[in-house]
Motif scaffolding. Structure first.
Motif, PDB file in Angstrom:
ATOM      1  N   ASN A   1      48.513 -20.571  31.131  1.00 13.48           N
ATOM      2  CA  ASN A   1      47.126 -20.249  31.468  1.00 13.48           C
ATOM      3  C   ASN A   1      47.053 -19.108  32.484  1.00 13.48           C
ATOM      4  O   ASN A   1      46.144 -18.277  32.443  1.00 13.48           O
ATOM      5  CB  ASN A   1      46.404 -21.486  32.007  1.00 13.48           C
ATOM      6  CG  ASN A   1      47.088 -22.072  33.227  1.00 13.48           C
ATOM      7  OD1 ASN A   1      48.311 -22.032  33.338  1.00 13.48           O
ATOM      8  ND2 ASN A   1      46.305 -22.630  34.139  1.00 13.48           N
ATOM      9  N   VAL A   2      48.028 -19.053  33.394  1.00 13.37           N
ATOM     10  CA  VAL A   2      48.089 -17.966  34.369  1.00 13.37           C
ATOM     11  C   VAL A   2      48.386 -16.645  33.655  1.00 13.37           C
ATOM     12  O   VAL A   2      47.793 -15.606  33.958  1.00 13.37           O
ATOM     13  CB  VAL A   2      49.153 -18.242  35.442  1.00 13.37           C
ATOM     14  CG1 VAL A   2      49.272 -17.066  36.412  1.00 13.37           C
ATOM     15  CG2 VAL A   2      48.818 -19.518  36.202  1.00 13.37           C
ATOM     16  N   MET A   3      49.292 -16.688  32.690  1.00 12.56           N
ATOM     17  CA  MET A   3      49.630 -15.504  31.909  1.00 12.56           C
ATOM     18  C   MET A   3      48.393 -14.960  31.204  1.00 12.56           C
ATOM     19  O   MET A   3      48.161 -13.749  31.152  1.00 12.56           O
ATOM     20  CB  MET A   3      50.707 -15.875  30.878  1.00 12.56           C
ATOM     21  CG  MET A   3      51.278 -14.703  30.123  1.00 12.56           C
ATOM     22  SD  MET A   3      52.358 -13.702  31.167  1.00 12.56           S
ATOM     23  CE  MET A   3      53.027 -12.593  29.919  1.00 12.56           C
ATOM     24  N   PHE A   4      47.591 -15.853  30.666  1.00 17.48           N
ATOM     25  CA  PHE A   4      46.366 -15.445  29.981  1.00 17.48           C
ATOM     26  C   PHE A   4      45.405 -14.754  30.941  1.00 17.48           C
ATOM     27  O   PHE A   4      44.831 -13.705  30.626  1.00 17.48           O
ATOM     28  CB  PHE A   4      45.699 -16.672  29.359  1.00 17.48           C
ATOM     29  CG  PHE A   4      44.258 -16.456  28.981  1.00 17.48           C
ATOM     30  CD1 PHE A   4      43.919 -15.564  27.976  1.00 17.48           C
ATOM     31  CD2 PHE A   4      43.241 -17.117  29.654  1.00 17.48           C
ATOM     32  CE1 PHE A   4      42.590 -15.347  27.638  1.00 17.48           C
ATOM     33  CE2 PHE A   4      41.921 -16.910  29.325  1.00 17.48           C
ATOM     34  CZ  PHE A   4      41.591 -16.025  28.312  1.00 17.48           C
ATOM     35  N   LYS A   5      45.216 -15.313  32.117  1.00 18.68           N
ATOM     36  CA  LYS A   5      44.291 -14.730  33.087  1.00 18.68           C
ATOM     37  C   LYS A   5      44.750 -13.351  33.554  1.00 18.68           C
ATOM     38  O   LYS A   5      43.941 -12.432  33.724  1.00 18.68           O
ATOM     39  CB  LYS A   5      44.129 -15.673  34.284  1.00 18.68           C
ATOM     40  CG  LYS A   5      43.421 -16.980  33.935  1.00 18.68           C
ATOM     41  CD  LYS A   5      43.415 -17.949  35.113  1.00 18.68           C
ATOM     42  CE  LYS A   5      42.768 -19.273  34.725  1.00 18.68           C
ATOM     43  NZ  LYS A   5      42.809 -20.267  35.834  1.00 18.68           N
TER      44      LYS A   5
ATOM     45  N   VAL B   1      50.921  -7.113  39.237  1.00 17.74           N
ATOM     46  CA  VAL B   1      50.266  -8.422  39.232  1.00 17.74           C
ATOM     47  C   VAL B   1      51.221  -9.506  38.744  1.00 17.74           C
ATOM     48  O   VAL B   1      51.284 -10.608  39.303  1.00 17.74           O
ATOM     49  CB  VAL B   1      48.993  -8.381  38.359  1.00 17.74           C
ATOM     50  CG1 VAL B   1      48.411  -9.779  38.193  1.00 17.74           C
ATOM     51  CG2 VAL B   1      47.947  -7.464  38.980  1.00 17.74           C
ATOM     52  N   ARG B   2      51.990  -9.202  37.702  1.00 17.86           N
ATOM     53  CA  ARG B   2      52.929 -10.197  37.180  1.00 17.86           C
ATOM     54  C   ARG B   2      54.020 -10.527  38.195  1.00 17.86           C
ATOM     55  O   ARG B   2      54.405 -11.689  38.352  1.00 17.86           O
ATOM     56  CB  ARG B   2      53.543  -9.700  35.874  1.00 17.86           C
ATOM     57  CG  ARG B   2      52.579  -9.807  34.708  1.00 17.86           C
ATOM     58  CD  ARG B   2      53.196  -9.357  33.413  1.00 17.86           C
ATOM     59  NE  ARG B   2      52.233  -9.487  32.327  1.00 17.86           N
ATOM     60  CZ  ARG B   2      52.407  -9.010  31.109  1.00 17.86           C
ATOM     61  NH1 ARG B   2      53.528  -8.359  30.815  1.00 17.86           N
ATOM     62  NH2 ARG B   2      51.480  -9.168  30.172  1.00 17.86           N
ATOM     63  N   VAL B   3      54.512  -9.520  38.889  1.00 18.00           N
ATOM     64  CA  VAL B   3      55.518  -9.764  39.927  1.00 18.00           C
ATOM     65  C   VAL B   3      54.948 -10.668  41.016  1.00 18.00           C
ATOM     66  O   VAL B   3      55.619 -11.597  41.500  1.00 18.00           O
ATOM     67  CB  VAL B   3      56.006  -8.429  40.534  1.00 18.00           C
ATOM     68  CG1 VAL B   3      56.799  -8.673  41.806  1.00 18.00           C
ATOM     69  CG2 VAL B   3      56.850  -7.660  39.526  1.00 18.00           C
ATOM     70  N   TYR B   4      53.707 -10.404  41.397  1.00 20.22           N
ATOM     71  CA  TYR B   4      53.073 -11.209  42.443  1.00 20.22           C
ATOM     72  C   TYR B   4      53.011 -12.686  42.037  1.00 20.22           C
ATOM     73  O   TYR B   4      53.376 -13.572  42.822  1.00 20.22           O
ATOM     74  CB  TYR B   4      51.658 -10.690  42.710  1.00 20.22           C
ATOM     75  CG  TYR B   4      50.845 -11.601  43.607  1.00 20.22           C
ATOM     76  CD1 TYR B   4      51.033 -11.598  44.980  1.00 20.22           C
ATOM     77  CD2 TYR B   4      49.910 -12.486  43.062  1.00 20.22           C
ATOM     78  CE1 TYR B   4      50.304 -12.449  45.806  1.00 20.22           C
ATOM     79  CE2 TYR B   4      49.178 -13.331  43.870  1.00 20.22           C
ATOM     80  CZ  TYR B   4      49.374 -13.314  45.252  1.00 20.22           C
ATOM     81  OH  TYR B   4      48.662 -14.156  46.048  1.00 20.22           O
ATOM     82  N   PHE B   5      52.578 -12.951  40.802  1.00 22.74           N
ATOM     83  CA  PHE B   5      52.422 -14.350  40.393  1.00 22.74           C
ATOM     84  C   PHE B   5      53.760 -15.023  40.114  1.00 22.74           C
ATOM     85  O   PHE B   5      53.897 -16.228  40.330  1.00 22.74           O
ATOM     86  CB  PHE B   5      51.495 -14.437  39.171  1.00 22.74           C
ATOM     87  CG  PHE B   5      50.042 -14.393  39.536  1.00 22.74           C
ATOM     88  CD1 PHE B   5      49.405 -15.522  40.028  1.00 22.74           C
ATOM     89  CD2 PHE B   5      49.317 -13.227  39.422  1.00 22.74           C
ATOM     90  CE1 PHE B   5      48.064 -15.488  40.378  1.00 22.74           C
ATOM     91  CE2 PHE B   5      47.980 -13.169  39.770  1.00 22.74           C
ATOM     92  CZ  PHE B   5      47.349 -14.300  40.255  1.00 22.74           C
ATOM     93  N   ILE B   6      54.735 -14.274  39.639  1.00 29.58           N
ATOM     94  CA  ILE B   6      56.062 -14.864  39.460  1.00 29.58           C
ATOM     95  C   ILE B   6      56.627 -15.279  40.817  1.00 29.58           C
ATOM     96  O   ILE B   6      57.165 -16.381  40.983  1.00 29.58           O
ATOM     97  CB  ILE B   6      57.013 -13.879  38.747  1.00 29.58           C
ATOM     98  CG1 ILE B   6      56.611 -13.742  37.267  1.00 29.58           C
ATOM     99  CG2 ILE B   6      58.465 -14.351  38.847  1.00 29.58           C
ATOM    100  CD1 ILE B   6      57.362 -12.663  36.520  1.00 29.58           C
TER     101      ILE B   6
ATOM    102  N   ILE C   1      57.457 -19.216  41.531  1.00 35.83           N
ATOM    103  CA  ILE C   1      58.881 -19.565  41.591  1.00 35.83           C
ATOM    104  C   ILE C   1      59.262 -20.231  42.920  1.00 35.83           C
ATOM    105  O   ILE C   1      59.949 -21.249  42.923  1.00 35.83           O
ATOM    106  CB  ILE C   1      59.767 -18.330  41.329  1.00 35.83           C
ATOM    107  CG1 ILE C   1      59.592 -17.847  39.888  1.00 35.83           C
ATOM    108  CG2 ILE C   1      61.238 -18.638  41.611  1.00 35.83           C
ATOM    109  CD1 ILE C   1      60.050 -18.847  38.846  1.00 35.83           C
ATOM    110  N   PRO C   2      58.826 -19.712  44.093  1.00 36.06           N
ATOM    111  CA  PRO C   2      59.200 -20.394  45.359  1.00 36.06           C
ATOM    112  C   PRO C   2      58.608 -21.785  45.496  1.00 36.06           C
ATOM    113  O   PRO C   2      59.085 -22.585  46.291  1.00 36.06           O
ATOM    114  CB  PRO C   2      58.620 -19.479  46.432  1.00 36.06           C
ATOM    115  CG  PRO C   2      58.516 -18.143  45.788  1.00 36.06           C
ATOM    116  CD  PRO C   2      58.149 -18.458  44.361  1.00 36.06           C
TER     117      PRO C   2
END
Length: 425
Positions: A366-370, A409-414, A418-419
């Motif tokens: 769902n995060v990927m979609f947003k 943006v993808r780096v930020y959410f990964i 992950i942490p």
């Protein structure tokens, strides 16, 4: 850093690379032939039809391929579960592919005339609509093979698909002089044949228990819903520039821009090859709660892909004009300026795209979609603003900017998710 031990993962990456390299070569050779035989206008018309086909394919496949990668890899030691997921995926792909086929046939007139002001596209889109159930089945097959990490079979299906499309299309265009219509038939006919034959590779995983099919199909389609939305929006983020050029300008400008995009697609070869192997690996680690290895895998993958992408980008920068003139014709040199602009965004986006499967793999689809939605909206707005004023250069600026933003943006959410996984606690 560059440990080249001939492991199972290395073998899988090699087969993935061979598969995508063949597809990329077939794509390149076909575009060269179409450019030389049909000129910028013919290449542009085919590019528009093919781009619409790519969008239709996303909805026809309905994210089932990605769902199968995740669940088959996650339950790799549970044969009854795998059988249920594979069988449900095939059934679901037939249903969604057939629905998309009918929809595309009915909307062909509206898309061609109202959006692109080109009546010649109507019959071409109707022909294209015929192959959607079969490409949906094929996507379910390669998703299964990817999840099982049977990458040799995966490569065979992809090579058969792209190789046959290239050969049949070239024969119809060059030998039978069928023009753009021949190229479209060359896309559709092999896709139907390969889609049916590909089922042979997973026949041992078919099941007939209706209770299992109903239960698992709901799970697959629910996961697929987010995937198809995210993937279609991600594709919009990548392809909207070509569509907008076709809407605001004409098929000749689309032909010029298609040449620039063709080189950029070559840059995506390595990241896409790596992603095919990294995605099931992350899903498998997630199923075992092995989150430390997920983090390690992400870091080393991004670093290696960046080095390769940098070298490839510099090569295109130095040889771009020469390659355009040799592979196509001198009148395609208008593609060089947008190519340089697109290189900037692709250099940054490429390494991050190699780990695009991270968020879906850890259950954050769902995060990927947003993320995809936000980035696509930004790209659409930039294209609407820049193309009418700057033409294909404006399209390149909009796309490159959007790719950089998407990567960040993808780096930020990964990093955000992950942490927070259990091994940190």
């Amino acid at each position: 850093m560059f440990n080249l031990k001939f492991s199972k993962t290395m073998k899988d990456v090699q087969w993935s690379f061979i598969s995508l390299a063949t597809a990329s070569f077939a794509h390149l050779l076909l575009r060269i032939v179409l450019g030389k035989e049909l000129g910028p206008s013919g290449l542009g018309l085919y590019t528009l039809v093919f781009t619409i086909y790519m969008f239709g394919m996303q909805y026809a496949a309905f994210g089932i391929s990605t769902a199968l990668i995740k669940y088959v890899a996650e339950y790799n030691d549970d044969l009854p579960q795998i059988t249920g997921f594979v069988s449900s995926g095939i059934v679901g792909s037939i249903v969604t592919g057939s629905f998309m086929s009918v929809l595309m046939y009915l909307l062909s007139g509206f898309i061609s005339i109202q959006l692109f002001h080109n009546p010649e596209m109507v019959d071409l889109l109707k022909i294209t609509a015929l192959c959607f159930p079969f490409i949906a089945m094929q996507k379910a097959v390669i998703g299964t093979l990817n999840g099982l990490r049977k990458m040799k079979r995966y490569a065979v299906v992809n090579i058969a698909q792209h190789g046959s499309v290239m050969i049949v299309s070239i024969v119809l265009v060059m030998l039978l002089n069928m023009g753009v219509k021949g190229a479209v038939i060359g896309l559709v006919a092999p896709t139907i044949v390969v889609g049916l034959l590909s089922l042979i590779f997973i026949r041992e995983y078919f099941a007939s228990e209706q209770a299992i099919l109903r239960t698992v199909l709901n799970k697959v389609l629910w996961f697929g819903l987010y995937i198809v939305l995210a993937d279609s929006i991600a594709m919009l983020n990548v392809q909207i520039d070509s569509l907008m050029v076709g809407h605001f300008m004409n098929e000749t400008e689309v032909g010029y821009y298609a040449v620039a995009v063709l080189f950029i697609e070559g840059l995506r070869l390595i990241p896409d090859s790596v992603q095919k192997v990294i995605t099931p690996a992350i899903a498998n680690f997630h199923g075992k709660n092995d989150y430390l290895n997920i983090s390690k895998l992400i870091k080393i993958t991004v670093l290696r892909v960046f080095v390769i992408t940098l070298f490839a980008s510099l090569s295109i920068l130095l040889l771009g004009q020469f390659l355009i003139e040799v592979l196509f014709r001198e009148d395609f040199l208008s593609a060089y300026e947008p190519l340089l602009i697109l290189l900037v965004g692709s250099l940054i986006y490429g390494p991050i795209s190699s780990i695009n499967g991270t968020l879906p793999g850890i259950g954050k689809v769902n995060v990927m979609f947003k993320i995809s939605l936000i980035c696509a909206l930004m790209n659409v707005v930039l294209n609407i603003i820049l193309i009418p004023k700057y033409g294909i250069t404006g399209a390149a600026i909009a796309t490159s900017t959007s790719l950089i933003f998407t990567a960040l943006v993808r780096v930020y959410f990964i990093k955000l998710y992950i942490p927070k996984l259990p091994y940190i606690a």
